[in-house]
Design an enzyme around this catalytic site. Structure first.
Site, PDB file in Angstrom:
ATOM      1  CG  HIS A   1      -1.693   1.257   1.395  1.00 33.22           C
ATOM      2  ND1 HIS A   1      -3.004   1.388   0.997  1.00 33.22           N
ATOM      3  CD2 HIS A   1      -1.335   2.476   1.881  1.00 33.22           C
ATOM      4  CE1 HIS A   1      -3.411   2.622   1.230  1.00 33.22           C
ATOM      5  NE2 HIS A   1      -2.425   3.306   1.780  1.00 33.22           N
ATOM      6  CD  GLU A   2       1.629   3.663   3.722  1.00 34.58           C
ATOM      7  OE1 GLU A   2       1.849   4.729   3.099  1.00 34.58           O
ATOM      8  OE2 GLU A   2       0.592   3.485   4.393  1.00 34.58           O
TER       9      GLU A   2
ATOM     10  CG  HIS B   1       0.563   6.484  -0.675  1.00 35.36           C
ATOM     11  ND1 HIS B   1      -0.543   7.122  -1.164  1.00 35.36           N
ATOM     12  CD2 HIS B   1       0.159   5.861   0.460  1.00 35.36           C
ATOM     13  CE1 HIS B   1      -1.583   6.888  -0.363  1.00 35.36           C
ATOM     14  NE2 HIS B   1      -1.180   6.119   0.625  1.00 35.36           N
TER      15      HIS B   1
ATOM     16  CG  HIS C   1       0.260   9.013  -6.944  1.00 34.37           C
ATOM     17  ND1 HIS C   1      -0.839   9.320  -6.172  1.00 34.37           N
ATOM     18  CD2 HIS C   1       0.035   9.622  -8.135  1.00 34.37           C
ATOM     19  CE1 HIS C   1      -1.684  10.050  -6.885  1.00 34.37           C
ATOM     20  NE2 HIS C   1      -1.178  10.251  -8.078  1.00 34.37           N
TER      21      HIS C   1
HETATM   22 ZN   LIG Z   1      -2.316   5.381   2.186  1.00 34.49          ZN
END
Ligand SMILES: [Zn+2]
Length: 690
Positions: free
Chosen positions: A480-481, A484, A487
């Site tokens: 998940h992290e 980011h 991104h």
């Molecule tokens: Zn998050």
């Protein structure tokens, strides 16, 4: 010790301050080795003064306002402050100390005043308004990103009070100052109260159920604090990982009580702090022309209105409560067989039993397959290579801000440099709970910068000489992290205001949630999930069982999340005349009114440790996670329908969406990839809420 306020604020930097100039390290990595907290303090204060002077020159210019001499000039301003803030806020989250907290208390109100000085400068706003008028009139010749930048600046200023009269601006400044101080207090109370609430166990037998490595880690934690025995430290949400394993019911109860009552009494009571924050936010929202703080926040999000938020949440409450209660009944039966009446502190323990007995998934037995470095390099990095062509080269020669931090150089498929990635994975005192991504340098063509981004987690360090093993949840969190991070790394924009994760809050969790899908993707899983002792892969039947078990516990997970979300909404729907005298009673009433009160499932965060909303950026915005998950679940279906883990899919997702940051309409970018408007059906199916 002298009072910081009595010292004159430096407006120039001492010659030896490493933040004075752009870093000469690769990709402008901050020069951590030579950097002290006093350097940071000095650069923050001087950086604000410097930007104030730059902005005064822009606002006071004789030349007619243009896009370049106003909006672009603002984008370029504040370089020193940006460098200083990136470093200081990373340290305050990950490496706090008494001195750092002291500087934080000194700087927080000054930062708020600084932001106000910019946003509430009538001369400056007049120039932005003039450029905005030119754009509205179609009289520009600007590219779409530049047009969007003008609109973005205009809205930022309006929502920050630029249209208020002088008395209104004064009142707003005062409110922002108070709020900034209170948020700092909330965060600091929480760090201290969480450390104080750690549960000390003197008898090793009480820890039955934990692995030897976990017991040893608890021993190390006690020793580090100068205590005898074993210390169970708290993670941020209500649920504590050890609750699923501890056989000793009394210890489970102690751990649960410590968790859900933290920062709720005594010297570090956050209840009154939260109530005051909510009140002042309501006053500020009304001053800015909104009914409530929730309405002010929604105006700037893809949701647009709080009615749209209510609509989504309303479709979820009834099925989530139904599913959680059904799970509760199964657990109550199991507990009864042990002669126990099911309580909140038994939930995770018996839930784990169901997972093991009914679905044959023993999450404890999974951990030897999830060694931190293998998960990172052979899992997370591997998926990023297959999807986006990124490769990661360790740079042990480059220093981080703490000895635990590691640095990698990132290159694209053509071998061209992309930026740097830093990882800081282990829990330690002075680090706040949870996991997150942030940036030291944001990508921007205007500034000629490439991304330097980092991930922080709170993995318990293994005892010396032992491999660090993750839970399945931690594996998912790492993916998940890193979503980011992708991104941030993929950003390809001109203006820093739009770089990477600078998108609306209810959109920012979408790419990170999508990246979670690769954690159990067969091609990725086979590559990283190997037993640390034997090297054997995680069996196919185990993966199938994990997937079959995926719906088990979704009732609980959805309900605890919704309860926190609705609590956040309740605090930010109060009017400016409401002053909450009893925060605990307010919380209970809010949960009852929203239909999510269930004593066996406390909210994921209770008021006094709801850091996201009282000292993070998620006020009235905790709903964002499920809002983003609608987009996520829909996109996962798109990946699957198009052949899954392929470069073509990765490139489409990166080029149309990740790389655009905030420079295009987010829902438009989503539509570009997936080919239709967001559809909640895949989310409902995924969570068993259909
Ligand atoms: Zn998050």
């Amino acid at each position: 010790m002298s009072t910081p306020a009595a010292e004159p604020a430096p407006t120039a930097l001492s010659a030896d301050n490493p933040l004075a100039e752009v870093s000469t390290l690769p990709h402008r990595l901050p020069p951590f080795t030579d950097l002290t907290l006093e350097h940071c303090r000095e650069a923050l204060l001087a950086g604000m003064a410097q930007q104030r002077a730059e902005v005064a020159a822009i606002a006071g210019s004789e030349a007619p306002a243009t896009f370049d001499n106003t909006v672009v000039a603002l984008e370029r301003s504040g370089a020193l402050l940006r460098r200083a803030q990136a470093v200081f806020y990373a340290l305050s989250s990950s490496n706090s100390s008494d001195r750092l907290r002291e500087i934080e208390r000194e700087v927080a109100p000054l930062s708020a005043a600084h932001a106000d000085a910019l946003r509430l400068d009538p001369q400056l706003f007049a120039r932005i308004d003039a450029v905005h008028d030119q754009v509205q009139a179609g009289d520009h010749g600007l590219d779409p990103e530049a047009v969007r930048l003008v609109e973005r600046y205009h809205l930022d200023f309006v929502l920050s009070g630029a249209r208020l009269d002088e008395a209104g601006r004064d009142r707003l400044r005062e409110l922002n100052q108070q709020l900034s101080r209170l948020s700092t207090t909330f965060g600091q109370n929480l760090v201290v109260a969480t450390e104080a609430a750690a549960v000390l166990v003197t008898d090793r037998a009480q820890l039955a159920g934990l692995s030897d490595a976990e017991v040893e880690a608890a021993g190390v934690a006690a020793t580090e604090r100068g205590r005898e025995g074993y210390l169970l430290t708290l993670v941020l949400p209500s649920g504590q990982p050890a609750m699923a394993k501890l056989h000793d019911r009394e210890l489970r109860r102690r751990l649960h009580e410590a968790s859900v009552t933290r920062a709720s009494a005594g010297e570090h009571d956050n209840g009154p702090v939260a109530a005051e924050i909510a009140h002042l936010r309501a006053v500020r929202a009304r001053l800015l022309g909104f009914d409530t703080h929730a309405d002010l926040v929604a105006a700037d999000q893809t949701a647009g209105t709080s009615a749209a938020v209510d609509e989504l949440l309303a479709t979820l409450v009834t099925p989530a409560v139904r599913n959680a209660r059904a799970e509760g009944e199964v657990l109550a039966e199991l507990a009864e067989a042990d002669g126990v009446e099911l309580a909140a502190w038994d939930w995770a323990y018996y839930s784990e039993q169901v997972r093991r007995d009914r679905y044959a998934v023993d999450t404890t037995a999974l951990r030897p397959f999830f060694e931190l470095d293998r998960v990172l390099v052979d899992g997370v990095f591997h998926a990023a290579r297959l999807l986006y062509g990124y490769t990661f080269t360790p740079r042990p020669d480059l220093p981080g801000y703490h000895p635990d931090v590691r640095v990698w150089e990132v290159s694209d498929a053509a071998g061209e440099p992309v930026g740097l990635y830093l990882g800081d994975f282990f829990a330690r005192d002075g680090k706040r709970g949870g996991a997150w991504m942030s940036s030291f340098v944001s990508q921007s063509r205007l500034l000629g910068t490439v991304p330097v981004v980092f991930n922080v987690m709170n993995v318990t360090r293994a005892a010396a000489g032992q491999p660090t093993l993750l839970t399945l949840d931690e594996v998912t969190t790492l993916f998940h992290e890193f979503g980011h991070t992708l991104h941030g790394l993929s950003s390809s924009v001109t203006y820093p205001r739009f770089s990477g994760t600078s998108v609306p809050r209810d959109f920012v969790e979408f790419p990170s949630q999508v990246n979670e899908m690769w954690a159990l993707w067969p091609e990725v899983l086979d590559h990283y999930a190997r037993h640390t002792g034997t090297g054997e892969p995680l069996g196919r039947e185990v993966v199938a069982a994990i997937e079959a078990a995926a719906l088990w516990g979704e009732g609980h997970a959805t309900l605890e999340y919704l309860a926190a979300t609705l609590l956040d909404q309740a605090w930010h729907r109060i009017g400016p005349d409401t002053v909450v005298e009893d925060p605990q009673a307010f919380e209970a009433a809010a949960l009852e009114a929203a239909g999510v009160a269930y004593d066996l499932v406390p909210p994921r965060y209770r008021t006094t440790y709801f850091q996201h909303v009282f000292s993070g950026g998620y006020a009235a915005g905790y709903y964002s996670y499920i809002w983003s998950e609608v987009l996520d679940a829909d996109t996962v279906e798109w990946f699957k329908a198009n052949g899954g883990l392929t470069r073509a899919n990765g490139d489409a997702f990166r080029d149309k969406l990740l790389s655009r940051g905030g420079s295009v309409d987010p829902i438009g970018a989503f539509r570009d990839v997936v080919g239709h408007d967001p559809d909640p059906a895949p989310l409902l199916a995924r969570r068993g809420l259909g």
